[in-house]
Write a protein that holds these residues in place. Structure first.
Motif, PDB file in Angstrom:
ATOM      1  N   VAL A  89       0.841  -1.201   0.000  1.00  0.00           N
ATOM      2  CA  VAL A  89       0.000   0.000   0.000  1.00  0.00           C
ATOM      3  C   VAL A  89       0.875   1.250   0.000  1.00  0.00           C
ATOM      4  O   VAL A  89       0.611   2.219  -0.729  1.00  0.00           O
ATOM      5  N   LEU A  90       1.923   1.238   0.799  1.00  0.00           N
ATOM      6  CA  LEU A  90       2.839   2.382   0.856  1.00  0.00           C
ATOM      7  C   LEU A  90       3.490   2.629  -0.508  1.00  0.00           C
ATOM      8  O   LEU A  90       3.759   3.776  -0.878  1.00  0.00           O
ATOM      9  N   SER A  91       3.721   1.563  -1.263  1.00  0.00           N
ATOM     10  CA  SER A  91       4.341   1.693  -2.585  1.00  0.00           C
ATOM     11  C   SER A  91       3.346   2.130  -3.649  1.00  0.00           C
ATOM     12  O   SER A  91       3.679   2.936  -4.527  1.00  0.00           O
ATOM     13  N   LEU A  92       2.130   1.607  -3.572  1.00  0.00           N
ATOM     14  CA  LEU A  92       1.137   1.882  -4.611  1.00  0.00           C
ATOM     15  C   LEU A  92       0.449   3.225  -4.426  1.00  0.00           C
ATOM     16  O   LEU A  92      -0.006   3.834  -5.402  1.00  0.00           O
ATOM     17  N   GLY A 118       5.826   5.531  10.146  1.00  0.00           N
ATOM     18  CA  GLY A 118       6.028   5.702   8.715  1.00  0.00           C
ATOM     19  C   GLY A 118       4.860   5.180   7.900  1.00  0.00           C
ATOM     20  O   GLY A 118       4.929   5.113   6.668  1.00  0.00           O
ATOM     21  N   CYS A 119       3.765   4.818   8.563  1.00  0.00           N
ATOM     22  CA  CYS A 119       2.578   4.289   7.884  1.00  0.00           C
ATOM     23  C   CYS A 119       1.670   5.435   7.437  1.00  0.00           C
ATOM     24  O   CYS A 119       1.697   6.527   8.001  1.00  0.00           O
ATOM     25  N   LEU A 120       0.847   5.166   6.448  1.00  0.00           N
ATOM     26  CA  LEU A 120      -0.098   6.157   5.941  1.00  0.00           C
ATOM     27  C   LEU A 120      -1.300   6.246   6.869  1.00  0.00           C
ATOM     28  O   LEU A 120      -2.029   5.267   7.064  1.00  0.00           O
ATOM     29  N   ILE A 121      -1.491   7.407   7.451  1.00  0.00           N
ATOM     30  CA  ILE A 121      -2.493   7.598   8.503  1.00  0.00           C
ATOM     31  C   ILE A 121      -3.905   7.328   8.019  1.00  0.00           C
ATOM     32  O   ILE A 121      -4.682   6.624   8.681  1.00  0.00           O
ATOM     33  N   PRO A 165      11.627  -2.122   9.496  1.00  0.00           N
ATOM     34  CA  PRO A 165      10.380  -2.894   9.628  1.00  0.00           C
ATOM     35  C   PRO A 165       9.412  -2.800   8.458  1.00  0.00           C
ATOM     36  O   PRO A 165       8.579  -3.696   8.288  1.00  0.00           O
ATOM     37  N   LEU A 166       9.487  -1.760   7.653  1.00  0.00           N
ATOM     38  CA  LEU A 166       8.577  -1.653   6.512  1.00  0.00           C
ATOM     39  C   LEU A 166       9.213  -2.158   5.221  1.00  0.00           C
ATOM     40  O   LEU A 166       8.615  -2.059   4.155  1.00  0.00           O
ATOM     41  N   GLN A 167      10.406  -2.729   5.318  1.00  0.00           N
ATOM     42  CA  GLN A 167      11.069  -3.316   4.155  1.00  0.00           C
ATOM     43  C   GLN A 167      10.577  -4.744   3.939  1.00  0.00           C
ATOM     44  O   GLN A 167      10.332  -5.486   4.893  1.00  0.00           O
ATOM     45  N   VAL A 168      10.458  -5.127   2.684  1.00  0.00           N
ATOM     46  CA  VAL A 168      10.005  -6.465   2.319  1.00  0.00           C
ATOM     47  C   VAL A 168      11.205  -7.391   2.164  1.00  0.00           C
ATOM     48  O   VAL A 168      12.229  -7.000   1.596  1.00  0.00           O
ATOM     49  N   CYS A 169      11.086  -8.612   2.664  1.00  0.00           N
ATOM     50  CA  CYS A 169      12.167  -9.590   2.550  1.00  0.00           C
ATOM     51  C   CYS A 169      12.315 -10.085   1.113  1.00  0.00           C
ATOM     52  O   CYS A 169      13.426 -10.191   0.597  1.00  0.00           O
ATOM     53  N   CYS A 170      11.201 -10.400   0.469  1.00  0.00           N
ATOM     54  CA  CYS A 170      11.229 -10.963  -0.882  1.00  0.00           C
ATOM     55  C   CYS A 170      10.541  -9.989  -1.830  1.00  0.00           C
ATOM     56  O   CYS A 170       9.299  -9.910  -1.859  1.00  0.00           O
ATOM     57  N   ASP A 182       6.465 -10.359   1.591  1.00  0.00           N
ATOM     58  CA  ASP A 182       6.389 -10.037   0.167  1.00  0.00           C
ATOM     59  C   ASP A 182       5.598  -8.766  -0.157  1.00  0.00           C
ATOM     60  O   ASP A 182       5.313  -8.508  -1.317  1.00  0.00           O
ATOM     61  N   GLY A 183       5.217  -8.006   0.796  1.00  0.00           N
ATOM     62  CA  GLY A 183       4.469  -6.769   0.536  1.00  0.00           C
ATOM     63  C   GLY A 183       3.240  -6.674   1.392  1.00  0.00           C
ATOM     64  O   GLY A 183       3.225  -5.945   2.392  1.00  0.00           O
TER      65      GLY A 183
END
Length: 379
Positions: free
Chosen positions: A225-228, A242-245, A299-304, A336-337
Motif C-alpha cells: 500500500v505504501l508503494s502503490l 512511517g505508515c499512511l495515517i 520494519p517496513l522493508q520487504v524480505c522478498c 512479500d508486501g
C-alpha cells in the motif's frame, strides 16, 4: 517497558475433557490460505500461474512452495500445532478426511460479494468468486461428511475451533483499484462488518461454541500500500511508524464496528466464546518496536521483493523469475508486501492463544467451555 514474548513452538494436546479441540475450520484470504488458490488455478486453466507455487515461497519449515503466501507457516498452522492437530488441508485440494478440520480460505478473497462491487461500479476482471458467503457454502457442503444429525453436529462442533479470518484488505484493494475515493470505501465498511457478523451467527446456529473473529490489519502499514499509494505530503505519514495515517484510520474504523458486532453477538449468544483476534495492534507494535521482537531490519522493508523504497514492486514481485528473498526472513516483519513472515505470524499466533493479542485468548476460551460443559454434565 520491554515487551517479552514466548515463541510458541508446540503446546501439548490440551486435556480438556469432552471439549478438547479436535478440529479447526477456517475462513479467510491469503493470510490463512494453505493451498486453495493453487487448486483453483489447477481447475481453471484460464487463470495465470500463482506466484506462491514458486520459490522462495515456503523456503522455511516446508522447504518448498505450498500455496502459502509466506516463507513458512501461517497463524492457522501454529494454532493447529498448538492443539497437536494436522495442518489444515485446503478444502479445494484434499481428497482425504476432514475430521480434524478444513481450510476454506482463498487468497484474494473479499468479504463482500461480487454483486456489491458491481452495483457500485467497483469490480475488476480478477475478482474471485470465493467470498465469505461462498466459503460458508463450501462448509455446508462438507457438513454431511462430518456429522449426520443435529445432535451429532452439535457434539462435533463443540469440540471445534472456528476462525473467521481477516477480511478487509482485499475489499479495500478492489475498491481503490477501481478508483474509488477514501470516503466511498469507508461507506462500504458497515456492509462488510454486517457480512462478517451474519457469517459468525450462521456458524453459531450450526453449533459452533468457540469462534475467533479476526480484525483488519493496519492497511496503511503494508509495504504494498505504501508503494502503490505514496503521498508527497509528510503529514500523511505517522511519524512513529512511517505508515499512511488515512488508510490506518480506515482499518481502525472497521475494527471499531467489528468489536461492536461481536459485543452484540456475545449478548445474544452468551454460551458461545467469541474471540477477537487482533492484527492491528501487533503489526503496529512490530513497526514501532521491531528490535523488541527480534526484527533487526527496517520494519517496513520487504524480505522478498523486486526493489524500490520498500523493496516491493508489483511488476516484479516475490515468486517471479529473478526475484530473490533475504537470507534471514525471521529478521523481517514483511515477507512479500502485503503478507508477513513466519516469524511475525508466530508472534501473533502466540498472542491469540495466550494473550495479549486477543480480548479472550483461545486457551482461556477453551478452558471456559470445558468448565461450563463439565458443570452441566454433573447436574
Amino acid at each position: 517497558m520491554k515487551l517479552v514474548f514466548l515463541l510458541l513452538l508446540s503446546l501439548p494436546c490440551l486435556g480438556l475433557g469432552n471439549t478438547q479441540i479436535s478440529s479447526i475450520f477456517s475462513f479467510g484470504n491469503s493470510y490463512t490460505d494453505t493451498g486453495n488458490l493453487l487448486a483453483l488455478g489447477s481447475m481453471n486453466q484460464t487463470q495465470g500461474p500463482v506466484v506462491s507455487d514458486f520459490p522462495p515461497y515456503g523456503m522455511n519449515f516446508f522447504h518448498e512452495p505450498t500455496g502459502r503466501f509466506c516463507d513458512g507457516r501461517l497463524i492457522i498452522d501454529f494454532i493447529a500445532q498448538a492443539f497437536n492437530l494436522p495442518l489444515l488441508p485446503p478444502y479445494l485440494a484434499h481428497n482425504g478426511s476432514y475430521q480434524n478440520g478444513a481450510n476454506f480460505a482463498v487468497s484474494g478473497t473479499t468479504g463482500l460479494d461480487l454483486s456489491f462491487f458491481v452495483e457500485r461500479n467497483a469490480s475488476n476482471p480478477f475478482f474471485l468468486n470465493t467470498t465469505l458467503d461462498v466459503q460458508l457454502e463450501w462448509f455446508m457442503e462438507l457438513k454431511p461428511q462430518l456429522c449426520t444429525s443435529f445432535e451429532d453436529c452439535r457434539i462435533f462442533f463443540r469440540k471445534s475451533l472456528f476462525i473467521v479470518g481477516e477480511f478487509g484488505i482485499n475489499d479495500f484493494s478492489v475498491a481503490f483499484m477501481a478508483g474509488k475515493t477514501l470516503a466511498e470505501v469507508r461507506s462500504y465498511v458497515p456492509y462488510l462488518v454486517k457480512t462478517i457478523e451474519k457469517a459468525v451467527e450462521k456458524l453459531i446456529k450450526e453449533g459452533a461454541l468457540t469462534i475467533v473473529v479476526s480484525e483488519n490489519v493496519p492497511f496503511g502499514c503494508l509495504p504494498s500500500v505504501l508503494s502503490l499509494y505514496p503521498s508527497s505530503n509528510e503529514k500523511d505519514y505517522d511519524p512513529q511508524t512511517g505508515c499512511l495515517i488515512k488508510y490506518n484510520e480506515l482499518s481502525l474504523y472497521q475494527n471499531k464496528l467489528l468489536r461492536k458486532a461481536v459485543t452484540w453477538l456475545r449478548w445474544r449468544y452468551p454460551h458461545v466464546r467469541l474471540i477477537i483476534g487482533e492484527y492491528y495492534r501487533p503489526m503496529t507494535e512490530f513497526v514501532k518496536y521491531p528490535k523488541q521482537f527480534g526484527f533487526t531490519e527496517t520494519p517496513l522493508q520487504v524480505c522478498c521483493g523486486g526493489g524500490g523504497q520498500y523493496n516491493f514492486n508489483i511488476i516484479q514481485g516475490c515468486g517471479m523469475p529473478g526475484v530473490n528473498a533475504c537470507q534471514n526472513p525471521s529478521t523481517y516483519v514483511y515477507w512479500d508486501g502485503p503478507h508477513l513472515t513466519e516469524a511475525a505470524y508466530h508472534y501473533i499466533a502466540d498472542g491469540w492463544l495466550r494473550g495479549p493479542y486477543a480480548d479472550l485468548p483461545i486457551l482461556t476460551a477453551v478452558t471456559d467451555i470445558s468448565q461450563s460443559q463439565q458443570m452441566w454434565s454433573n447436574m
